[in-house]
Design a protein around this motif. Structure first.
Motif, PDB file in Angstrom:
ATOM      1  N   TYR A  19     -66.414 -74.578 -66.758  1.00 18.70           N
ATOM      2  CA  TYR A  19     -66.445 -73.863 -67.959  1.00 18.70           C
ATOM      3  C   TYR A  19     -66.740 -74.619 -69.483  1.00 18.70           C
ATOM      4  O   TYR A  19     -67.761 -74.309 -70.059  1.00 18.70           O
ATOM      5  N   ARG A  23     -69.803 -74.892 -71.519  1.00 11.88           N
ATOM      6  CA  ARG A  23     -69.882 -74.477 -72.815  1.00 11.88           C
ATOM      7  C   ARG A  23     -70.468 -75.542 -73.800  1.00 11.88           C
ATOM      8  O   ARG A  23     -71.020 -75.260 -74.782  1.00 11.88           O
ATOM      9  N   LEU A  57     -58.620 -68.098 -68.574  1.00 15.97           N
ATOM     10  CA  LEU A  57     -60.031 -67.632 -67.964  1.00 15.97           C
ATOM     11  C   LEU A  57     -59.968 -66.799 -67.001  1.00 15.97           C
ATOM     12  O   LEU A  57     -60.867 -65.842 -67.027  1.00 15.97           O
ATOM     13  N   ASN A  61     -61.822 -63.068 -67.154  1.00 15.71           N
ATOM     14  CA  ASN A  61     -62.664 -62.759 -65.912  1.00 15.71           C
ATOM     15  C   ASN A  61     -62.121 -61.326 -65.513  1.00 15.71           C
ATOM     16  O   ASN A  61     -62.974 -60.392 -65.167  1.00 15.71           O
TER      17      ASN A  61
END
Length: 71
Positions: A19, A23, A57, A61
């Motif tokens: 991630y 990002r 995270l 999700n």
């Protein structure tokens, strides 16, 4: 054997490094090495951050899946 270990950790890890790499457009392997090296230097503090970020995270999700499910 070593490839199976890498595959296991990549499949069942939280995906924090992936991630962050996507990002900020940084190599995932560099982020992983950063976490490993700083864990030795900072006596495990980055591991606490990694697990906290993984939980955040995962919750993110989960909320996204629930939101698309009820739409």
């Amino acid at each position: 054997m070593l490839q199976r270990i890498f595959t296991f950790f990549e499949r069942y890890s939280f995906g924090v490094c992936t991630y962050l790499g996507e990002r900020f457009n940084i190599s995932i392997s560099k982020i992983r090495l950063f976490f490993i090296y700083t864990s030795f230097l900072a006596v495990g503090f980055p591991l606490i951050f990694y697990f906290f970020a993984g939980i955040v995270l995962d919750l993110r999700n989960y909320i996204k899946r629930q939101h698309t499910y009820y739409r």
